[in-house]
Design a protein around this motif. Structure first.
Motif, mmCIF file in Angstrom:
data_model
loop_
_atom_site.group_PDB
_atom_site.id
_atom_site.type_symbol
_atom_site.label_atom_id
_atom_site.label_comp_id
_atom_site.label_asym_id
_atom_site.label_seq_id
_atom_site.Cartn_x
_atom_site.Cartn_y
_atom_site.Cartn_z
ATOM 1 N N GLY A 241 21.386 1.268 -1.843
ATOM 2 C CA GLY A 241 20.553 0.153 -2.257
ATOM 3 C C GLY A 241 19.248 0.622 -2.880
ATOM 4 O O GLY A 241 18.863 1.785 -2.734
ATOM 5 N N ASP A 242 18.583 -0.324 -3.534
ATOM 6 C CA ASP A 242 17.312 0.017 -4.192
ATOM 7 C C ASP A 242 16.124 -0.299 -3.292
ATOM 8 O O ASP A 242 14.986 -0.312 -3.728
ATOM 9 N N TYR A 243 16.406 -0.620 -2.006
ATOM 10 C CA TYR A 243 15.372 -1.172 -1.130
ATOM 11 C C TYR A 243 14.860 -0.187 -0.087
ATOM 12 O O TYR A 243 13.981 -0.509 0.690
ATOM 13 N N GLU A 244 15.443 1.017 -0.034
ATOM 14 C CA GLU A 244 15.004 1.920 1.023
ATOM 15 C C GLU A 244 13.968 2.920 0.543
ATOM 16 O O GLU A 244 12.965 3.151 1.193
ATOM 17 N N ARG A 245 14.255 3.540 -0.587
ATOM 18 C CA ARG A 245 13.277 4.478 -1.134
ATOM 19 C C ARG A 245 12.901 4.030 -2.533
ATOM 20 O O ARG A 245 13.711 4.104 -3.459
ATOM 21 N N PHE A 246 11.691 3.520 -2.666
ATOM 22 C CA PHE A 246 11.254 3.025 -3.981
ATOM 23 C C PHE A 246 9.735 2.900 -3.999
ATOM 24 O O PHE A 246 9.082 2.974 -2.962
ATOM 25 N N PHE A 247 9.173 2.764 -5.188
ATOM 26 C CA PHE A 247 7.789 2.308 -5.308
ATOM 27 C C PHE A 247 7.742 1.242 -6.395
ATOM 28 O O PHE A 247 8.659 1.144 -7.215
ATOM 29 N N VAL A 248 6.705 0.410 -6.357
ATOM 30 C CA VAL A 248 6.584 -0.663 -7.341
ATOM 31 C C VAL A 248 5.351 -0.391 -8.188
ATOM 32 O O VAL A 248 4.276 -0.106 -7.652
ATOM 33 N N ARG A 249 5.514 -0.417 -9.501
ATOM 34 C CA ARG A 249 4.355 -0.308 -10.388
ATOM 35 C C ARG A 249 4.466 -1.377 -11.465
ATOM 36 O O ARG A 249 5.539 -1.552 -12.035
ATOM 37 N N ASP A 250 3.375 -2.090 -11.712
ATOM 38 C CA ASP A 250 3.359 -3.202 -12.671
ATOM 39 C C ASP A 250 4.539 -4.143 -12.445
ATOM 40 O O ASP A 250 5.191 -4.576 -13.401
ATOM 41 N N GLY A 251 4.816 -4.414 -11.181
ATOM 42 C CA GLY A 251 5.876 -5.375 -10.854
ATOM 43 C C GLY A 251 7.284 -4.830 -11.039
ATOM 44 O O GLY A 251 8.255 -5.564 -10.830
ATOM 45 N N ILE A 252 7.423 -3.552 -11.405
ATOM 46 C CA ILE A 252 8.769 -2.987 -11.593
ATOM 47 C C ILE A 252 9.085 -2.057 -10.435
ATOM 48 O O ILE A 252 8.256 -1.247 -10.022
ATOM 49 N N ARG A 253 10.302 -2.197 -9.915
ATOM 50 C CA ARG A 253 10.743 -1.390 -8.782
ATOM 51 C C ARG A 253 11.378 -0.103 -9.303
ATOM 52 O O ARG A 253 12.335 -0.136 -10.078
ATOM 53 N N TYR A 254 10.835 1.027 -8.882
ATOM 54 C CA TYR A 254 11.422 2.321 -9.241
ATOM 55 C C TYR A 254 12.057 2.909 -7.987
ATOM 56 O O TYR A 254 11.359 3.200 -7.021
ATOM 57 N N HIS A 255 13.378 3.070 -8.007
ATOM 58 C CA HIS A 255 14.096 3.518 -6.812
ATOM 59 C C HIS A 255 14.837 4.826 -7.089
ATOM 60 O O HIS A 255 14.731 5.385 -8.185
ATOM 61 N N HIS A 256 15.613 5.274 -6.125
ATOM 62 C CA HIS A 256 16.131 6.646 -6.122
ATOM 63 C C HIS A 256 17.570 6.807 -6.610
ATOM 64 O O HIS A 256 18.177 7.857 -6.401
ATOM 65 N N LEU A 257 18.123 5.777 -7.248
ATOM 66 C CA LEU A 257 19.496 5.890 -7.763
ATOM 67 C C LEU A 257 19.430 5.950 -9.285
ATOM 68 O O LEU A 257 19.192 4.936 -9.946
ATOM 69 N N PHE A 258 19.638 7.157 -9.817
ATOM 70 C CA PHE A 258 19.323 7.403 -11.225
ATOM 71 C C PHE A 258 20.553 7.312 -12.120
ATOM 72 O O PHE A 258 21.634 7.794 -11.774
ATOM 73 N N ASP A 259 20.336 6.736 -13.292
ATOM 74 C CA ASP A 259 21.355 6.741 -14.321
ATOM 75 C C ASP A 259 21.254 8.061 -15.087
ATOM 76 O O ASP A 259 20.256 8.292 -15.777
ATOM 77 N N PRO A 260 22.264 8.923 -14.977
ATOM 78 C CA PRO A 260 22.180 10.239 -15.628
ATOM 79 C C PRO A 260 22.087 10.138 -17.151
ATOM 80 O O PRO A 260 21.707 11.113 -17.805
ATOM 81 N N GLN A 261 22.411 8.973 -17.712
ATOM 82 C CA GLN A 261 22.331 8.829 -19.174
ATOM 83 C C GLN A 261 20.894 8.849 -19.665
ATOM 84 O O GLN A 261 20.613 9.320 -20.762
ATOM 85 N N ASN A 262 19.966 8.315 -18.872
ATOM 86 C CA ASN A 262 18.576 8.268 -19.347
ATOM 87 C C ASN A 262 17.576 8.813 -18.318
ATOM 88 O O ASN A 262 16.378 8.870 -18.584
ATOM 89 N N GLY A 263 18.067 9.167 -17.135
ATOM 90 C CA GLY A 263 17.183 9.739 -16.118
ATOM 91 C C GLY A 263 16.314 8.719 -15.411
ATOM 92 O O GLY A 263 15.393 9.080 -14.669
#
Ligand code: ADP
Ligand code: MG
Length: 331
Positions: A241-263
């Motif tokens: 899930g995107d809810y366990e390890r993440f930070f929020v900046r400018d209202g956008i959630r940055y989490h730990h599951l990465f799309d290898p196509q764009n990083g």
């Protein structure tokens, strides 16, 4: 013959006796928790011999700690850290080779959505670490150098990396593999009813006193609430899930599951839960399906035999594979 006030007391004793007789003879349950892999892990096991259950659970925890050290990217002397530092071909232990082989297979099945070569990308973002940041385009590209479906080649115990500076990260699969190993150890010791639960990622052995195990699935946006219950026997259940390890900046959630196509963090889902025969596959598939997004992710799960799943899309819709319906209760 009895005076009146005694009758209700005798009735209560009789009912209690009947309940007691219904319990399986001598069956006891032992549950232990320990901090492993940065997670509170609970092992619960049923059996006749309490002392033996306790001893077996201890052995299982020790095995989990040993494997955690083998696969860690944080310990500089771990096998995975030495593989990441290696420039040429590198020989690994048999158990690491088994795990890498499964990871490579998952990369192939998911068209590269699952990627064992994201170690440098993970360090760059440092999600959940001391200095989380949103990297620039150039740093993302550099960190992805050598990653991709051909990141690793395995021949026997020899591993070859596509690029010398490729860093391996087993974070999307090792936890599942490790709880499988704990469950297998319990099974070998004669335990046929147990649950190994690493923060909601679970491998089940058998049933629970003749009934299904009831597994609550975390709601991705309401902490402390479950969104579903799964009734299962002898399965593994893993959620990404995107809810366990993440930070929020400018209202956008940055989490730990990465799309290898764009990083960058994958955007299609809030959470994906996979049910499979083993937790290692379920773990990798949950990460892969999350990265692929709802449509392609669910397609992947539908297409694999003996694999089911459910997910929550980025806009909060709930979807599930057809085969899970009889085991699933939405809340
Ligand atoms: P956890 O249960 O620890 O939250 P998940 O199974 O959800 O872990 O996997 C998340 C971890 O997987 C990340 O922290 C990272 O180590 C790794 N990871 C992130 N993106 C990918 C990917 N595309 N392929 C493989 N592993 C990934
Ligand atoms: Mg995973």
């Amino acid at each position: 013959m009895f005076n009146r006030p005694l009758i209700p007391i005798l009735l209560i004793l009789l009912v209690a006796l009947l309940f007691w007789l219904r319990q399986p003879a001598g069956e006891s349950m032992v549950s232990r928790t320990a901090l492993v892999m940065g997670t509170l892990v609970e092992i619960k096991a049923y059996g006749e011999d309490r002392a033996q259950l306790e001893e077996t659970i201890d052995t299982a925890f020790n095995e989990m700690v040993r494997l955690e050290q083998l696969f860690s990217s944080h310990l500089p002397e771990s096998e995975i850290s030495r593989l990441s530092a290696a420039t040429g071909s590198f020989a690994v232990s048999r158990e690491t080779a088994v795990l890498l082989e499964l990871g490579i297979e998952m990369a192939r099945l998911s068209d590269g959505a699952f990627d064992l070569g994201l170690g440098r990308l993970k360090d760059l973002w440092d999600i959940g670490g001391e200095n989380p940041q949103i990297p620039g385009e150039q740093s993302l590209r550099r960190a992805l150098h050598g990653a991709g479906p051909a990141a690793l080649q395995l021949e026997g115990l020899q591993v070859r990396k596509q690029a010398p500076d490729l860093h391996i990260d087993l974070g999307g699969i090792a936890k599942g593999y490790i709880i499988d190993r704990a469950a297998e150890l319990l099974l070998q010791a004669g335990v046929s009813s147990a649950a190994v639960n690493a923060g909601g990622d679970i491998r089940l052995l058998g049933d629970r006193q003749g009934q299904d195990w009831r597994i609550g699935i975390q709601h991705p946006r309401e902490s402390d609430a479950t969104m579903a219950t799964l009734n299962l026997r002898n399965r593994a259940v893993v959620t990404s899930g995107d809810y366990e390890r993440f930070f929020v900046r400018d209202g956008i959630r940055y989490h730990h599951l990465f799309d290898p196509q764009n990083g960058r963090p994958a955007r299609g889902c809030q959470s994906v839960t996979v049910v499979a025969a083993d937790a290692a596959s379920a773990d990798a598939l949950a990460t892969a399906a999350f990265v692929l997004g709802p449509r392609a992710g669910l397609d992947l799960l539908e297409q694999l035999p003996d694999v089911e799943g459910l997910l929550v899309t980025a806009d909060g819709r709930r979807l599930a594979t057809a085969g899970i319906e009889s085991a699933l209760e939405w809340h």
